[in-house]
Design a protein around this motif. Sequence first.
Motif, PDB file in Angstrom:
ATOM      1  N   SER A 173      -4.530   0.458   8.549  1.00  0.00           N
ATOM      2  CA  SER A 173      -4.317   1.204   7.320  1.00  0.00           C
ATOM      3  C   SER A 173      -4.081   0.156   6.232  1.00  0.00           C
ATOM      4  O   SER A 173      -3.541  -0.916   6.489  1.00  0.00           O
ATOM      5  CB  SER A 173      -3.115   2.141   7.440  1.00  0.00           C
ATOM      6  N   ILE A 174      -4.509   0.473   5.030  1.00  0.00           N
ATOM      7  CA  ILE A 174      -4.308  -0.417   3.885  1.00  0.00           C
ATOM      8  C   ILE A 174      -3.237   0.207   3.005  1.00  0.00           C
ATOM      9  O   ILE A 174      -3.359   1.362   2.584  1.00  0.00           O
ATOM     10  CB  ILE A 174      -5.604  -0.594   3.075  1.00  0.00           C
ATOM     11  N   ARG A 210      -0.316  -0.914  -0.294  1.00  0.00           N
ATOM     12  CA  ARG A 210       0.093  -1.960  -1.235  1.00  0.00           C
ATOM     13  C   ARG A 210       1.391  -2.565  -0.722  1.00  0.00           C
ATOM     14  O   ARG A 210       2.192  -1.886  -0.081  1.00  0.00           O
ATOM     15  CB  ARG A 210       0.264  -1.382  -2.630  1.00  0.00           C
ATOM     16  N   SER A 211       1.610  -3.822  -0.986  1.00  0.00           N
ATOM     17  CA  SER A 211       2.818  -4.507  -0.497  1.00  0.00           C
ATOM     18  C   SER A 211       4.096  -3.839  -0.961  1.00  0.00           C
ATOM     19  O   SER A 211       5.095  -3.849  -0.248  1.00  0.00           O
ATOM     20  CB  SER A 211       2.815  -5.971  -0.954  1.00  0.00           C
ATOM     21  N   ASP A 212       4.071  -3.246  -2.150  1.00  0.00           N
ATOM     22  CA  ASP A 212       5.267  -2.637  -2.709  1.00  0.00           C
ATOM     23  C   ASP A 212       5.357  -1.129  -2.484  1.00  0.00           C
ATOM     24  O   ASP A 212       6.238  -0.465  -3.024  1.00  0.00           O
ATOM     25  CB  ASP A 212       5.357  -2.936  -4.205  1.00  0.00           C
ATOM     26  N   ASP A 213       4.435  -0.581  -1.670  1.00  0.00           N
ATOM     27  CA  ASP A 213       4.389   0.870  -1.452  1.00  0.00           C
ATOM     28  C   ASP A 213       3.713   1.114  -0.106  1.00  0.00           C
ATOM     29  O   ASP A 213       2.586   0.695   0.106  1.00  0.00           O
ATOM     30  CB  ASP A 213       3.593   1.523  -2.588  1.00  0.00           C
ATOM     31  N   ASP A 214       4.371   1.804   0.804  1.00  0.00           N
ATOM     32  CA  ASP A 214       3.835   1.989   2.152  1.00  0.00           C
ATOM     33  C   ASP A 214       2.845   3.154   2.252  1.00  0.00           C
ATOM     34  O   ASP A 214       2.407   3.511   3.337  1.00  0.00           O
ATOM     35  CB  ASP A 214       4.986   2.191   3.149  1.00  0.00           C
ATOM     36  N   ARG A 215       2.452   3.726   1.131  1.00  0.00           N
ATOM     37  CA  ARG A 215       1.490   4.835   1.132  1.00  0.00           C
ATOM     38  C   ARG A 215       0.089   4.307   1.445  1.00  0.00           C
ATOM     39  O   ARG A 215      -0.378   3.336   0.857  1.00  0.00           O
ATOM     40  CB  ARG A 215       1.501   5.517  -0.240  1.00  0.00           C
ATOM     41  N   ASP A 259       1.210   8.898   8.406  1.00  0.00           N
ATOM     42  CA  ASP A 259       0.246   8.627   7.334  1.00  0.00           C
ATOM     43  C   ASP A 259      -0.711   9.788   7.077  1.00  0.00           C
ATOM     44  O   ASP A 259      -1.559   9.710   6.191  1.00  0.00           O
ATOM     45  CB  ASP A 259      -0.587   7.385   7.678  1.00  0.00           C
ATOM     46  N   ALA A 260      -0.586  10.855   7.838  1.00  0.00           N
ATOM     47  CA  ALA A 260      -1.568  11.947   7.772  1.00  0.00           C
ATOM     48  C   ALA A 260      -1.723  12.526   6.369  1.00  0.00           C
ATOM     49  O   ALA A 260      -2.853  12.731   5.907  1.00  0.00           O
ATOM     50  CB  ALA A 260      -1.207  13.045   8.778  1.00  0.00           C
ATOM     51  N   GLU A 261      -0.630  12.787   5.682  1.00  0.00           N
ATOM     52  CA  GLU A 261      -0.746  13.380   4.340  1.00  0.00           C
ATOM     53  C   GLU A 261      -1.419  12.435   3.364  1.00  0.00           C
ATOM     54  O   GLU A 261      -2.265  12.861   2.574  1.00  0.00           O
ATOM     55  CB  GLU A 261       0.624  13.827   3.839  1.00  0.00           C
ATOM     56  N   ASP A 262      -1.050  11.150   3.391  1.00  0.00           N
ATOM     57  CA  ASP A 262      -1.709  10.169   2.518  1.00  0.00           C
ATOM     58  C   ASP A 262      -3.202  10.114   2.811  1.00  0.00           C
ATOM     59  O   ASP A 262      -4.027  10.085   1.897  1.00  0.00           O
ATOM     60  CB  ASP A 262      -1.126   8.765   2.738  1.00  0.00           C
ATOM     61  N   MET A 263      -3.541  10.088   4.084  1.00  0.00           N
ATOM     62  CA  MET A 263      -4.949   9.967   4.474  1.00  0.00           C
ATOM     63  C   MET A 263      -5.737  11.234   4.176  1.00  0.00           C
ATOM     64  O   MET A 263      -6.925  11.172   3.892  1.00  0.00           O
ATOM     65  CB  MET A 263      -5.049   9.582   5.950  1.00  0.00           C
TER      66      MET A 263
END
Length: 185
Positions: free
Chosen positions: A74-75, A77-82, A27-31
């Motif tokens: 981490s939060i 969306r149900s349809d996207d793991d980002r 998740d590092a890049e998303d965060m």
Amino acid sequence: MTIDVAFERFPILTTQRLSLRQIEQRDAEDMFGMLADEETMRFYGQPYHSLEEVREYITLRQESYAERRDIRWSITRSDDDRVIGSCGFHHFGEGRAEVGYILSREYWGQGIMPEALAVILSFGFTEMGLHRIEAIIDISNKRSKNLLLKLGFTYEGNLRQRYLLDGQFLDEHYFGLLRDEWHTP
């Protein structure tokens, strides 16, 4: 019920639109996009300047969880793991915890944080057996204040010059929510 339930196996929580799971190195890049944004970090701390700093942050969150000092979801969306935000409990005491949260600016005003916090507050009161959940926010953070009031928190006072930011001591507002006051919005 005790907080032990949260530390036996990391709890995955879901709502109609969201999935809350453990923060992972992937998740590092998303965060980084969230934690490097000055406006998003305005009331959270200094913006991060590198992906390596975010990886260290994730490692610290994982270690804190393993040591039973905090739990941070981490939060997504149900349809996207980002990862679009995070929330969790820390500063555990006898029957209490403090809640903290952050959301990427591009998702502000969409009802995401009230939805995410509602599910962790319910988990805290029903599964972890918490009696009280506290929140401490910067007095200038009107969005956070409105969020807490919407969720049923009570403003309990002002903590004068409680923290240092950019060389200046600033006040914070203190909020609390008791289990018997909690009603899922």
